[in-house]
Design a protein around this motif. Structure first.
Motif, mmCIF file in Angstrom:
data_model
loop_
_atom_site.group_PDB
_atom_site.id
_atom_site.type_symbol
_atom_site.label_atom_id
_atom_site.label_comp_id
_atom_site.label_asym_id
_atom_site.label_seq_id
_atom_site.Cartn_x
_atom_site.Cartn_y
_atom_site.Cartn_z
ATOM 1 N N SER A 178 0.847 -1.190 0.000
ATOM 2 C CA SER A 178 0.000 0.000 0.000
ATOM 3 C C SER A 178 0.879 1.236 0.000
ATOM 4 O O SER A 178 1.924 1.282 0.651
ATOM 5 C CB SER A 178 -0.908 0.011 1.233
ATOM 6 O OG SER A 178 -0.144 0.093 2.423
ATOM 7 N N THR A 179 0.462 2.238 -0.758
ATOM 8 C CA THR A 179 1.172 3.513 -0.793
ATOM 9 C C THR A 179 0.187 4.597 -1.200
ATOM 10 O O THR A 179 -0.994 4.335 -1.443
ATOM 11 C CB THR A 179 2.376 3.450 -1.748
ATOM 12 O OG1 THR A 179 3.261 4.555 -1.496
ATOM 13 C CG2 THR A 179 1.943 3.476 -3.211
ATOM 14 N N VAL A 186 -1.632 -1.202 -3.986
ATOM 15 C CA VAL A 186 -2.976 -0.721 -3.676
ATOM 16 C C VAL A 186 -2.825 0.657 -3.050
ATOM 17 O O VAL A 186 -1.782 0.992 -2.489
ATOM 18 C CB VAL A 186 -3.734 -1.664 -2.721
ATOM 19 C CG1 VAL A 186 -3.995 -3.001 -3.379
ATOM 20 C CG2 VAL A 186 -2.967 -1.858 -1.418
ATOM 21 N N THR A 187 -3.885 1.471 -3.160
ATOM 22 C CA THR A 187 -3.780 2.860 -2.706
ATOM 23 C C THR A 187 -4.947 3.238 -1.803
ATOM 24 O O THR A 187 -5.764 4.110 -2.139
ATOM 25 C CB THR A 187 -3.716 3.813 -3.917
ATOM 26 O OG1 THR A 187 -4.871 3.576 -4.739
ATOM 27 C CG2 THR A 187 -2.461 3.579 -4.739
ATOM 28 N N PRO A 188 -5.066 2.618 -0.625
ATOM 29 C CA PRO A 188 -6.141 2.998 0.305
ATOM 30 C C PRO A 188 -5.862 4.362 0.925
ATOM 31 O O PRO A 188 -4.749 4.901 0.830
ATOM 32 C CB PRO A 188 -6.068 1.896 1.369
ATOM 33 C CG PRO A 188 -4.643 1.451 1.343
ATOM 34 C CD PRO A 188 -4.212 1.553 -0.085
ATOM 35 N N ILE A 201 -4.531 2.999 6.394
ATOM 36 C CA ILE A 201 -3.223 2.348 6.508
ATOM 37 C C ILE A 201 -2.707 2.452 7.938
ATOM 38 O O ILE A 201 -2.266 1.460 8.536
ATOM 39 C CB ILE A 201 -2.219 2.972 5.523
ATOM 40 C CG1 ILE A 201 -2.667 2.755 4.077
ATOM 41 C CG2 ILE A 201 -0.829 2.382 5.730
ATOM 42 C CD1 ILE A 201 -1.795 3.454 3.052
ATOM 43 N N TRP A 242 -5.674 -4.516 8.772
ATOM 44 C CA TRP A 242 -5.837 -4.388 7.329
ATOM 45 C C TRP A 242 -6.681 -5.506 6.737
ATOM 46 O O TRP A 242 -7.107 -5.426 5.585
ATOM 47 C CB TRP A 242 -4.460 -4.383 6.653
ATOM 48 C CG TRP A 242 -3.589 -3.218 7.060
ATOM 49 C CD1 TRP A 242 -3.992 -2.042 7.623
ATOM 50 C CD2 TRP A 242 -2.173 -3.132 6.924
ATOM 51 N NE1 TRP A 242 -2.922 -1.225 7.844
ATOM 52 C CE2 TRP A 242 -1.772 -1.865 7.432
ATOM 53 C CE3 TRP A 242 -1.180 -3.982 6.446
ATOM 54 C CZ2 TRP A 242 -0.457 -1.442 7.463
ATOM 55 C CZ3 TRP A 242 0.127 -3.568 6.472
ATOM 56 C CH2 TRP A 242 0.499 -2.316 6.969
ATOM 57 N N TRP A 286 -3.755 -5.809 2.098
ATOM 58 C CA TRP A 286 -2.392 -5.557 1.647
ATOM 59 C C TRP A 286 -1.438 -6.094 2.713
ATOM 60 O O TRP A 286 -1.814 -6.310 3.864
ATOM 61 C CB TRP A 286 -2.148 -4.078 1.352
ATOM 62 C CG TRP A 286 -2.420 -3.139 2.497
ATOM 63 C CD1 TRP A 286 -1.541 -2.721 3.441
ATOM 64 C CD2 TRP A 286 -3.662 -2.500 2.806
ATOM 65 N NE1 TRP A 286 -2.141 -1.864 4.318
ATOM 66 C CE2 TRP A 286 -3.443 -1.698 3.961
ATOM 67 C CE3 TRP A 286 -4.938 -2.516 2.227
ATOM 68 C CZ2 TRP A 286 -4.460 -0.945 4.548
ATOM 69 C CZ3 TRP A 286 -5.933 -1.760 2.811
ATOM 70 C CH2 TRP A 286 -5.702 -0.977 3.953
ATOM 71 N N SER A 341 3.099 -1.639 4.129
ATOM 72 C CA SER A 341 3.008 -0.243 3.695
ATOM 73 C C SER A 341 4.421 0.274 3.446
ATOM 74 O O SER A 341 5.263 0.249 4.342
ATOM 75 C CB SER A 341 2.333 0.620 4.772
ATOM 76 O OG SER A 341 2.454 1.988 4.429
#
Length: 836
Positions: free
Chosen positions: A73-74, A112-114, A119, A124, A128, A131
């Motif tokens: 995730s980012t 993925v971009t939550p 995050i 989670w 994902w 992070s």
């Protein structure tokens, strides 16, 4: 930031290990589930409930390896750390870090971009795995997340609109300050930030209205709408502020950083044990620190190495502070590993231009004095296209009139010249390839001067009462090149055998009439960086044969020897010298067939690596050792090898280019000369002082060490025309794509650059730029242009013209960067082109 001040790796790992081992205390009247990696079952007793939870024994790393993929995730809107680029792809520092981590794990990668608050909240649910999004380690987050060792560090920075009157942190009291939601910036402003191993350098302003945004970028965008329109300030990472300024947003920094952040990868505690995962990730991070991967990515995206804690003063020294006036939109951060020295050119105003470099370059000003970087009229380029080389239009003291191929080029004084007008009205360059014929014409009076005479004509000219002899300072080298890409020349024993086979002193005695001296290095003794301690390979045919036998050639071998078709200062009689070298090689068993082609083809094919052994030479362009050694050995052409003939030498020469300490540079070039001597990419043969013959009626001709005369200073007592005889015709009259001296001798009279040389020297002085200055880090150069200067076609010389020329040379996509042109000197002197 998400994202904090110096905290040692040991201390952080200690904290992480403590968190892993600790058991949370039960909370009254609640069901408490705990995860303990050292036991399979634990009973937790509260006042009301006893819960037994079986713990997963499988480590998170094992889960990743089993599925063969890691989901990272980012943030999709956090440039330059992570963002969606013009191609619709995730890009940025964190994105490249994640790709490298996946590569070293041997796993496929999915992003993925939550939202950021999801995050940092933990739990989670397997959506994902990790992070990698510049997350700051805080005590609050450590309750829910595991953290690796830091992979880089950044400062937290206030920014205000460029029109803001705020001068101190106290000026922000009671103001509206934007931050990314669920960030350390929000906690800082609310007075609840609890960093791990860090300290708050500046107390937060009082009574502020904190305005949260889903991303930091949105807060910066609102600040750019105007001072106080929606926000009075933003608190974010200094890297985000720097990036916004570079993109042209009307904001500025306020004060120094208020705290620093240790940034790490995060794992979800609820996903199960992570002992192995953390150990593996820390191993990868340590490896990326050790091999320079993280440093290189930091320099690429931030322009400074943030993998080490950088204090405010050090940051300024490292170039994180913007140069005066900021950087133009679209100018990327410095990348010292890029091939291209240039990273951008900017018009500041009509008569101010900035050049942005990827790394300091100690010889930049000398380089800009070279005629290859002279200004051509943009209007003329648009008019003539690729035929501009036949119709040069510059700002120089002479303007182009006519070019009759293989006969003459005629120039005329430019009466609207911005400086002192030329003393003569007409200047003619005659092409007379034969040295003897050229001298006879001088004696007959049909020409007024000549260069590259036969050495035997020296005493004749010296005794002639109507002639004068002038000498150019020795600033050249004639050499025998050896193409290591062709067998058997890839064997250093063969190359050393060739060095021992050549009797340099005999060549000098036979063909140079006292004007030459044997060469042992690829730069002249008069230039600093020359290594006097090197002992040359002695003329020793027996040793040469011994080395050939050791290399597997006891009977020698057959090859080709390319011999120049035209005389040059370093080889005034190339055919005779070539035949002498041919015989010396034959004496040790190397049977070389001589190859000669017309001059343009010869240069092209040698540069393309088609020759085996070849005669060439060099007269220095800019008075710097780099202009000799890196031109030959940094891989600009394939004469000596496919690419640089020796990578260690190449790296040393690149380092010397960037070193600003003169004493250190000199030692580097001495070391480079010693390395060249050992690997023998070629055999330096001779250095020469170059004679020029003139009628005595010619006055004020000042010999140039770089063969570029100042004809505007010359007078002729017999009239207002001078006819100069030379050994060959020009190839192109556009210096940006010319590599031969005969072309540059002409174009230097027509076109000028920002810098020129004092007559008869290699010392730079103002040309079309009246002055210049560099930023403290040497990465930004600002040039102040002369006003009122006109090109010969009547168009204005200004910042637009300078930017046009630089972009034309540098950018392969520019319409005037013609596809069949090589722009060799740009590649030599500036390392590469845009995007490289």
């Amino acid at each position: 930031m998400r994202r904090t001040k110096w905290f040692s790796l040991f201390a952080l790992l200690l904290v992480v290990s403590m968190v892993l081992a600790a058991c949370p205390q039960p909370t009254p009247e609640k069901v408490v589930e705990t995860v303990v990696v050292t036991k399979e079952v634990e009973k937790v007793v509260t006042k009301e409930v006893v819960v037994t939870k079986e713990v997963e024994k499988e480590d998170q790393l094992d889960k990743w390896m089993a599925k063969g993929k890691i989901v990272v995730s980012t943030d999709p809107n956090y440039p330059p750390q992570s963002f969606i680029n013009d191609k619709g792809e995730l890009d940025g520092f964190d994105v490249e870090v994640a790709k490298e981590v996946a590569k070293r794990l041997g796993l496929e990668l999915e992003f993925v971009t939550p939202d950021w608050d999801l995050i940092t909240a933990g739990n989670w649910g397997g959506r994902w795995d990790i992070s990698i999004g510049s997350m700051t380690i805080t005590k609050d987050r450590m309750e829910r997340l595991y953290f690796t060792a830091p992979y880089y560090y950044t400062p937290a920075q206030f920014a205000v609109h460029k029109d803001s009157k705020a001068a101190t942190y106290e000026d922000l009291n009671g103001k509206k300050i934007g931050v990314g939601t669920a960030t350390t910036y929000e906690d800082y402003l609310n007075g609840v930030l609890d960093l791990v191993g860090e300290e708050i350098l500046v107390p937060p302003p009082q009574n502020v209205e904190v305005v949260p945004y889903s991303t930091d970028a949105e807060a910066v965008q609102d600040l750019s709408l105007g001072d106080g329109v929606r926000l009075d300030a933003v608190l974010t990472s200094l890297t985000v502020v720097e990036n916004a300024i570079k993109q042209g947003m009307p904001i500025k920094k306020l004060g120094d950083p208020v705290y620093y952040e240790d940034l790490a990868f995060a794992l979800d505690k609820s996903a199960g044990p992570a002992d192995k995962a953390l150990a593996k990730l820390n191993e990868i991070i340590a490896g990326m620190h050790a091999d320079g991967t993280l440093s290189a990515l930091s320099m690429k995206w931030f322009g400074v190495d943030l993998t080490k804690k950088v204090a405010p003063k050090a940051m300024k020294e490292a170039g994180m502070e913007q140069p005066s006036g900021g950087e133009a939109a679209g100018i990327p951060a410095p990348n010292p590993d890029a091939k291209s020295l240039l990273r951008g050119v900017e018009k500041v105003d009509d008569y101010t231009v900035r050049l942005y470099l990827n790394r300091p370059n100690a010889s930049l000003i000398n380089t800009l004095g070279m005629n290859n970087f002279a200004m051509m009229s943009p209007a003329a380029i648009e008019k003539y296209g690729p035929d501009i080389f036949k119709h040069p239009v510059g700002t120089g003291p002479f303007k182009f009139v006519e070019w009759i191929s293989n006969d003459k080029i005629t120039l005329e004084r430019y009466d609207d010249y911005w400086g002192d007008k030329a003393k003569i009205k007409t200047l003619v360059f005659r092409s007379i390839p034969d040295n003897t014929a050229r001298f006879l014409e001088l004696q007959a009076g049909t020409i007024d001067g000549m260069d590259n005479p036969n050495p035997d004509d020296m005493p004749v000219a010296e005794k002639d009462p109507n002639l004068q002899v002038l000498l150019r300072p020795a600033f050249n080298v004639g050499y025998l090149g050896i193409n290591q890409a062709h067998k058997p020349f890839d064997d250093v024993r063969v190359r050393r055998a060739i060095a021992h086979a050549i009797n340099k002193q005999a060549i000098v005695d036979a063909f140079y009439a006292g004007l030459g001296e044997p060469a042992k290095e690829f730069m002249p003794p008069s230039l600093w960086g020359y290594n006097p301690d090197i002992e040359d390979y002695a003329y020793d045919p027996a040793k040469a044969k011994e080395l050939l036998a050791e290399a597997g050639y006891p009977d020698g071998f057959e090859t080709t020897l390319w011999v120049m078709p035209v005389p040059r200062p370093y080889f005034p009689q190339p055919q005779q010298v070539g035949e002498a070298i041919q015989q010396m090689l034959a004496d040790v068993g190397i049977r070389a067939k001589i190859v000669t082609k017309d001059w343009g083809t010869y240069l092209d094919e040698v540069s393309a690596g088609k020759a085996d052994l070849f005669m060439l030479g060099w007269t220095g362009d800019n008075g710097d050792p780099d202009n000799f050694l890196c031109v030959f050995f940094c891989g600009g052409d394939n004469s000596f090898a496919q690419g640089p003939p020796d990578e260690e030498l190449h790296q040393l020469l690149l380092k010397a280019q960037s070193e600003t300490d003169q004493a250190k540079r000199e030692e580097m070039y001495k070391q480079a000369n010693a390395m060249i001597h050992e690997i023998v990419p070629g055999v330096p043969v001779v250095h020469t002082k170059v004679p020029l013959f003139f009628k005595k009626t010619i006055k004020n001709y000042i010999p140039s060490p770089m063969s570029i005369a100042r004809w505007d200073l010359v007078e002729n007592e017999e009239g207002d025309t001078v006819i100069f005889g030379r050994g060959g015709d020009s190839v192109k009259l556009d210096p940006s794509d010319a590599t031969d001296g005969e072309s540059l001798k002409v174009t230097a009279q027509i076109l000028e650059g920002l810098v020129k040389y004092k007559p008869g020297t290699t010392i730079p002085e103002p040309g079309l730029a009246e002055s210049w200055e560099a930023s403290d880090d040497g990465l930004v150069w600002t040039f102040h242009l002369r006003k009122g200067v006109k090109f010969h076609d009547g168009t204005d010389f200004n910042a637009d013209a300078v930017v046009y020329n630089f972009e034309r040379w540098w950018d392969p996509e520019h319409p005037a960067h013609f596809p069949d042109w090589a722009f060799d000197y740009w590649a030599y002197m500036f390392g590469g082109f845009k995007g490289e």
